[in-house]
Design an enzyme around this catalytic site. Structure first.
Site, PDB file in Angstrom:
ATOM      1  N   SER A 174     -37.798  -1.377 -24.623  1.00 41.42           N
ATOM      2  CA  SER A 174     -36.555  -1.093 -25.341  1.00 41.42           C
ATOM      3  C   SER A 174     -36.616   0.272 -26.001  1.00 41.42           C
ATOM      4  O   SER A 174     -37.702   0.769 -26.342  1.00 41.42           O
ATOM      5  CB  SER A 174     -36.310  -2.159 -26.420  1.00 41.42           C
ATOM      6  OG  SER A 174     -35.273  -1.790 -27.296  1.00 41.42           O
ATOM      7  N   TYR A 187     -39.166  -7.605 -33.286  1.00 40.36           N
ATOM      8  CA  TYR A 187     -38.727  -7.318 -31.919  1.00 40.36           C
ATOM      9  C   TYR A 187     -39.215  -5.951 -31.454  1.00 40.36           C
ATOM     10  O   TYR A 187     -39.800  -5.828 -30.369  1.00 40.36           O
ATOM     11  CB  TYR A 187     -37.196  -7.371 -31.866  1.00 40.36           C
ATOM     12  CG  TYR A 187     -36.590  -6.943 -30.550  1.00 40.36           C
ATOM     13  CD1 TYR A 187     -36.508  -7.832 -29.480  1.00 40.36           C
ATOM     14  CD2 TYR A 187     -36.065  -5.660 -30.388  1.00 40.36           C
ATOM     15  CE1 TYR A 187     -35.935  -7.441 -28.275  1.00 40.36           C
ATOM     16  CE2 TYR A 187     -35.489  -5.268 -29.185  1.00 40.36           C
ATOM     17  CZ  TYR A 187     -35.428  -6.157 -28.137  1.00 40.36           C
ATOM     18  OH  TYR A 187     -34.857  -5.775 -26.954  1.00 40.36           O
TER      19      TYR A 187
END
Length: 283
Positions: A174, A187
């Site tokens: 990400s 995350y």
């Protein structure tokens, strides 16, 4: 489809794509050219979002698909329909990648159905926003790491004995790994681990002719964010802070997964592609 023998716990994530408005765009944007003809791919988190778009594009390029998902039966069935509409075979496997036992079963069922595995796409993930680090519970911390990075280890461990020279692994990291995220501490930490895992695994497997790369999407319109993966404040302007000025669509990310899986990327391993709307990152 396989029912889970074990209890799966999930806080409404990633959510139903069938209930999302506007609908994410998963449709491939161009005709196929047989770049994955005869290949078999396992795609985790393939029922919706980026996973669905990757499954659709892989199928258009000639691959049969094992669609791995955790909760949303209707979305998984729709992805299966999409793959089959491209003239390819598909199976759905309902399983939690955070369980080593279930990851072994995913591979076993894929081998039973298709006889081999050529491509593994580690796409499944979850995120839970918290404004303060003290708000992150032990249960949430463990669960986020279990799904996002432990699951990749488990999937690779299960599939490794069956991968031959020429196989490819593509992991989903990400943009948050590179620029951070004040509301997604756990995350973004897992995404950093995924990038390091990708680079290290690429060196571990290169002598066997297996390439390992990753894709680091920016803000993409999938069920994950509007169904609880982002705060209301963030959703109000989701994707507007990118240079392009909008969130991306799943079918704008899928071509990166295709490129890394096919022979076009035969000289690439340990690398990360960045479909992120123009955000400049180093790495």
């Amino acid at each position: 489809m396989t029912d889970n023998a074990e209890m799966i716990h999930e806080d409404g994530l990633p959510g139903h794509e069938s209930q999302l408005e506007p609908k994410p765009e998963w449709q491939p944007r161009y005709s196929g050219s047989g770049r994955l003809a005869g290949k078999v791919a396992i795609i985790t988190g393939a029922d919706s979002g980026i996973g669905r778009a990757v499954a659709a594009l892989y199928a258009r390029e000639g691959a049969d698909i094992a669609i791995v998902y955790i909760l949303e039966d209707d979305d998984a069935a729709e992805t299966k329909r999409i793959v089959e509409s491209e003239g390819r075979r598909a199976i759905t496997i309902k399983a939690d990648v955070g369980s080593r036992k279930m990851c072994s079963r995913i591979v076993e069922e894929t081998l039973t159905a298709f006889g081999k595995v050529d491509i593994l796409v580690n796409n499944a993930g979850e995120q839970h926003p918290d404004k303060e680090i003290t708000d992150i519970t032990e249960e949430q911390l463990l669960r986020t790491f279990q799904t996002n990075i432990f699951g990749m280890f488990y999937m690779v461990q299960a599939v490794r004995p069956h991968l031959k020279s020429g196989a490819a692994i593509v992991n989903c990291t990400s943009v948050t790994m590179y620029k951070g995220s004040r509301e997604l501490l756990d995350y973004s930490s897992t995404k950093g681990a995924i990038t390091a895992f990708t680079r290290s695994l690429s060196e571990n497997l290169i002598e066997h002719g297996i390439r390992v790369n990753a894709v680091a999407p920016g803000p993409i319109w999938t069920p994950l964010n509007p169904c609880g993966g982002a705060s209301e404040e963030k959703l109000a302007t989701f994707g507007e802070d990118t240079p392009i000025g909008r969130p991306g669509q799943p079918n704008e990310v899928a071509p990166s997964f295709l490129f890394l899986a096919c022979e076009d990327a035969s000289y690439m391993t340990g690398q990360v592609l960045h479909p992120n709307g123009g955000i400049i990152v180093n790495g």
